[in-house]
Scaffold this active site. Structure first.
Site, PDB file in Angstrom:
ATOM      1  N   ALA A 195      -7.580   0.956   3.519  1.00  0.00           N
ATOM      2  CA  ALA A 195      -6.829  -0.299   3.521  1.00  0.00           C
ATOM      3  C   ALA A 195      -6.537  -0.688   4.965  1.00  0.00           C
ATOM      4  O   ALA A 195      -6.277   0.179   5.809  1.00  0.00           O
ATOM      5  CB  ALA A 195      -5.535  -0.141   2.736  1.00  0.00           C
ATOM      6  N   ILE A 196      -6.574  -1.979   5.239  1.00  0.00           N
ATOM      7  CA  ILE A 196      -6.381  -2.475   6.605  1.00  0.00           C
ATOM      8  C   ILE A 196      -5.365  -3.607   6.588  1.00  0.00           C
ATOM      9  O   ILE A 196      -5.478  -4.543   5.792  1.00  0.00           O
ATOM     10  CB  ILE A 196      -7.713  -2.966   7.207  1.00  0.00           C
ATOM     11  CG1 ILE A 196      -8.713  -1.809   7.307  1.00  0.00           C
ATOM     12  CG2 ILE A 196      -7.492  -3.602   8.580  1.00  0.00           C
ATOM     13  CD1 ILE A 196     -10.111  -2.209   7.746  1.00  0.00           C
ATOM     14  N   GLY A 197      -4.379  -3.495   7.450  1.00  0.00           N
ATOM     15  CA  GLY A 197      -3.396  -4.558   7.624  1.00  0.00           C
ATOM     16  C   GLY A 197      -2.865  -4.495   9.038  1.00  0.00           C
ATOM     17  O   GLY A 197      -2.513  -3.412   9.515  1.00  0.00           O
TER      18      GLY A 197
ATOM     19  N   GLY B 128      -2.646  -1.088  11.367  1.00  0.00           N
ATOM     20  CA  GLY B 128      -4.074  -0.797  11.441  1.00  0.00           C
ATOM     21  C   GLY B 128      -4.696  -0.372  10.132  1.00  0.00           C
ATOM     22  O   GLY B 128      -4.747  -1.144   9.177  1.00  0.00           O
ATOM     23  N   VAL B 129      -5.153   0.895  10.070  1.00  0.00           N
ATOM     24  CA  VAL B 129      -6.004   1.376   8.980  1.00  0.00           C
ATOM     25  C   VAL B 129      -5.359   2.585   8.313  1.00  0.00           C
ATOM     26  O   VAL B 129      -4.845   3.481   8.993  1.00  0.00           O
ATOM     27  CB  VAL B 129      -7.391   1.795   9.511  1.00  0.00           C
ATOM     28  CG1 VAL B 129      -8.285   2.280   8.373  1.00  0.00           C
ATOM     29  CG2 VAL B 129      -8.049   0.656  10.283  1.00  0.00           C
TER      30      VAL B 129
ATOM     31  N   THR C 226       0.844  -1.192   0.000  1.00  0.00           N
ATOM     32  CA  THR C 226       0.000   0.000   0.000  1.00  0.00           C
ATOM     33  C   THR C 226       0.877   1.238   0.000  1.00  0.00           C
ATOM     34  O   THR C 226       2.095   1.163   0.193  1.00  0.00           O
ATOM     35  CB  THR C 226      -0.988   0.024   1.178  1.00  0.00           C
ATOM     36  OG1 THR C 226      -2.025   0.988   0.905  1.00  0.00           O
ATOM     37  CG2 THR C 226      -0.301   0.388   2.487  1.00  0.00           C
TER      38      THR C 226
ATOM     39  N   HIS D  41       1.329   5.296   1.400  1.00  0.00           N
ATOM     40  CA  HIS D  41       0.969   6.302   2.399  1.00  0.00           C
ATOM     41  C   HIS D  41       1.403   7.671   1.897  1.00  0.00           C
ATOM     42  O   HIS D  41       2.436   7.801   1.225  1.00  0.00           O
ATOM     43  CB  HIS D  41       1.652   6.020   3.735  1.00  0.00           C
ATOM     44  CG  HIS D  41       1.278   4.704   4.339  1.00  0.00           C
ATOM     45  ND1 HIS D  41      -0.004   4.407   4.743  1.00  0.00           N
ATOM     46  CD2 HIS D  41       2.022   3.597   4.611  1.00  0.00           C
ATOM     47  CE1 HIS D  41      -0.034   3.182   5.241  1.00  0.00           C
ATOM     48  NE2 HIS D  41       1.183   2.669   5.170  1.00  0.00           N
TER      49      HIS D  41
ATOM     50  N   CYS E 249      -2.869  -3.239  -2.535  1.00  0.00           N
ATOM     51  CA  CYS E 249      -3.377  -4.413  -1.816  1.00  0.00           C
ATOM     52  C   CYS E 249      -3.399  -5.667  -2.688  1.00  0.00           C
ATOM     53  O   CYS E 249      -4.085  -6.641  -2.361  1.00  0.00           O
ATOM     54  CB  CYS E 249      -4.763  -4.138  -1.232  1.00  0.00           C
ATOM     55  SG  CYS E 249      -4.795  -2.713  -0.122  1.00  0.00           S
TER      56      CYS E 249
END
Length: 246
Positions: free
Chosen positions: A163-165, A176-177, A101, A103, A194
């Protein structure tokens, strides 16, 4: 478009008033620095559990990163559309689940470091709760967030906005998110976000023009408190946030 108005009214199905420090740095935080903070707090919770004394508070960080890319534990570099030896922004392989992902500023990153023994020792439940936090926030903005069966994250009109991991050690969470509020999306064009080829990425500001992270943060706090039964205590002490003192 609708704007944040007051507190969310949601029903928690988790803990009962678990104490948690809330850290909201005003500046951009490099990814490795935030990762270090989480690991230090995770260690603190682990040591507290082993000591048998009063449990330390949990912690939540709400922050933004400078541009970077992260790869989960088993993520494939095939989903990088650039040479990993020469990335367009810092690239980190980290100890969370999920694929690659991006950021960037304008993306609100939510890092709960929680002891799931105080909530529910079930990672599937935890991931669904994180999704529900985002769905609650979108509802407060007048938007209908959706899940997609078999996938993790939250979508708006088939565009992925969250997105969540997560990582977890002895039921203590980290990562987290990543919620796209008003970030530039060009960085996502250099990866298969993802690992989901052909699926679009969006920002909340596409539906709520002019929306800023500062407007979304209080909604996230309300939703986290409700969904996880947290008593969030804002804490501006950098020494505590960075693990230099307790």
């Amino acid at each position: 478009m609708p704007r944040p108005i007051g507190n969310l009214e949601t029903t928690t199905d988790s803990g009962t008033g678990s104490a948690a420090f809330l850290f909201q740095p005003a500046h951009l935080v490099p990814f490795v620095q935030a990762w270090t903070w989480q690991r230090l707090w995770q260690e603190r919770l682990l040591k507290g559990a082993d000591s048998g004394g009063d449990p330390p508070p949990e912690a939540v960080w709400l922050l933004q990163h400078p541009p970077c890319y992260t790869l989960g534990r088993g993520a494939s570099e095939d989903h990088l559309l650039f040479d990993p030896e020469h990335p367009p922004a810092p690239l980190h392989r980290i100890d969370r689940g999920g694929e690659v992902t991006h950021h960037a500023p304008g993306q609100l990153v939510i890092y709960p470091v929680l002891d799931l023994h105080r909530h529910r020792t079930d990672l599937h439940w935890y991931l669904r709760q994180l999704e529900q936090v985002v769905i609650d926030v979108l509802a407060a903005l007048g938007l209908r967030g959706e899940r997609i069966e078999g996938l993790t994250g939250v979508w708006l009109d088939q565009c992925k906005v969250a997105a969540i991991g997560v990582g977890c050690r002895r039921w203590i969470t980290q990562h987290g998110v990543a919620l796209n509020v008003n970030c530039a999306l060009e960085g996502f064009e250099s990866v298969v976000p993802c690992g989901l080829a052909g699926r679009a990425v969006g920002c909340l500001s596409d539906w709520c023009p002019g929306l800023h992270v500062s407007e979304v943060q209080p909604l996230v706090c309300d939703a986290l408190a409700a969904r996880f039964g947290l008593c969030l205590e804002p804490n501006a002490d950098a020494a505590i946030a960075e693990g230099r003192c307790w």
